[in-house]
Design a protein around this motif. Structure first.
Motif, PDB file in Angstrom:
ATOM      1  N   CYS A 262       0.835  -1.207   0.000  1.00 17.30           N
ATOM      2  CA  CYS A 262       0.000   0.000   0.000  1.00 17.30           C
ATOM      3  C   CYS A 262       0.866   1.252   0.000  1.00 17.30           C
ATOM      4  CB  CYS A 262      -0.958   0.010   1.192  1.00 17.30           C
ATOM      5  SG  CYS A 262      -0.189  -0.258   2.799  1.00 17.30           S
TER       6      CYS A 262
ATOM      7  N   ALA B 226      -3.186  -1.426  -2.357  1.00 15.10           N
ATOM      8  CA  ALA B 226      -4.124  -0.380  -1.956  1.00 15.10           C
ATOM      9  C   ALA B 226      -3.475   0.984  -2.076  1.00 15.10           C
ATOM     10  CB  ALA B 226      -4.587  -0.613  -0.524  1.00 15.10           C
ATOM     11  N   GLY B 227      -4.234   1.953  -2.576  1.00 14.98           N
ATOM     12  CA  GLY B 227      -3.739   3.318  -2.696  1.00 14.98           C
ATOM     13  C   GLY B 227      -4.076   3.887  -4.050  1.00 14.98           C
TER      14      GLY B 227
END
Length: 405
Positions: A219, A246-247
């Motif tokens: 992430c 994620a991000g």
């Protein structure tokens, strides 16, 4: 103390996840809040990047963000802000003529330039935290480095001319020495993590549901240097595991994001697209639950000035597999809280991951040790105490200055 934090592009108020909004924003926000809670008067000076912003915005704990009119009142990539630093510094000089701070603490090299312009007429000592060094970026990115050509020279001048350099890891001290900044002029105080927010056992909330596979998590900002491609290539060598990256932008905008498209093409080409999940930007409040849903957190950049994600993972009791670069060398205790592996070596990543996924008891020990390490070394209270000590030493004069670890 009256402390002026100068952070020209990394506003504590910015939404995280953009190309220029990440760990430095968190660092400035949390450090400022914690110093204010200790009774100091803290003002964060950041560039006005939108029309209609209030002149001053309070932060939790008592610090204040002041928006500085320098350049256009719109978002500008940080690498294009250099021409506006004299204007930024001149504005600081005028304000500090009325309300002189005891110390100015600059974050990033352009903030250092502006802070020195503002501080010089009033004799205000400047403490400099670079967060990243141009020499390192140029070495790893080469012709892809979009920094202004003046960066390295300005950094060298700041490092030699400021009252104190506050480095975030020991690797930075060595890099500064090669730039001509003697280690005796550098103090090391690491970044921190909110160990109350990031903790084991956070309820899952809106986290993507687990499958029967092991879950690996990477992430952060969606930029090539974060090395998510290395994690995807490693996944091809790790059966029965999924990788959550994620991000970046919101999920609905991922299709237009260049880095997300590059990573998806890679995943399709090597046959792991069905095991790579990209939920897009994650609400910071949901990050502890997402980290807690993972068996391992992967941090695989080619270089990393510090890296807050390993701290967040360890605070949540999740082991880390990280590249042996930069701040990772300080934060991740190899063989105790996770594993350090050579950069740009997907096979080494995969081998470390396979060994840990095969040993539940070892992962549990690493997770417990990681939480203990964070509570011992990396809480924001401990970080703020170290920074406060540096500020006081600077005010006491050269004879009182020494390294802080």
């Amino acid at each position: 103390m009256r402390i002026a934090m100068v952070s020209e592009h990394a506003s504590p108020l910015a939404a995280l996840g953009g190309v220029d909004a990440g760990g430095q924003n968190v660092y400035v926000a949390r450090l400022s809040e914690e110093l204010a809670r200790r009774g100091h008067e803290v003002t964060v000076y950041t560039r006005r990047d939108a029309p209609g912003l209030p002149d001053r915005v309070p932060l939790p704990g008592g610090a204040v963000v002041a928006h500085v009119p320098a350049g256009p009142a719109r978002a500008v990539p940080k690498d294009e802000l250099f021409p506006y630093m004299p204007e930024f510094g001149a504005w600081l000089a005028r304000v500090w003529a009325r309300e002189r701070p005891d110390v100015a603490h600059a974050h990033f090299w352009m903030s250092g330039m502006a802070a020195r312009i503002g501080a010089h007429p009033h004799g205000v000592p400047v403490v400099q935290t670079f967060h990243a060094l141009g020499t390192v970026k140029r070495r790893h990115q080469g012709r892809l480095d979009t920094s202004p050509p003046e960066r390295v020279g300005v950094e060298r001048q700041i490092g030699r001319g400021c009252a104190r350099v506050l480095a975030t890891c020991s690797d930075e001290v060595r890099e500064l020495a090669e730039m001509g900044v003697p280690p005796r002029r550098v103090s090391v105080v690491p970044c921190g993590v909110d160990a109350e927010q990031f903790r084991p056992g956070v309820p899952p909330g809106r986290v993507p549901p687990r499958t029967a596979r092991h879950r690996l998590l990477a992430c952060g900002r969606f930029v090539p240097r974060k090395g998510y491609d290395q994690a995807i290539q490693a996944l091809a060598r790790i059966p029965d595991a999924e990788l959550v990256i994620a991000g970046g932008p919101a999920a609905a905008l991922l299709a237009d994001d260049p880095e997300a498209r590059r990573l998806r093409r890679l995943a399709r080409r090597i046959g792991v697209a069905d095991r790579v999940l990209m939920p897009g930007a994650v609400d910071p409040a949901a990050m502890p639950a997402l980290i807690g849903s993972a068996d391992l957190v992967l941090c695989t950049p080619a270089y990393e000035p510090f890296g807050i994600v390993p701290l967040e993972a360890m605070a949540c009791g999740v082991p880390v597999v990280a590249t042996d670069v930069g701040g990772h060398r300080d934060s991740v205790a190899d063989g105790t809280t996770g594993r350090l592996v050579p950069p740009q070596d997907p096979e080494a990543v995969a081998a470390a991951v396979r060994a840990l996924l095969a040993d539940d008891a070892l992962r549990a020990r690493y997770g417990t040790a990681g939480r203990t390490r964070v509570l011992t070394h990396y809480t924001w209270q401990r970080v703020a105490g170290g920074v406060e000590q540096v500020h006081r030493q600077v005010l006491a004069g050269p004879a009182q200055q020494k390294e802080v670890a």
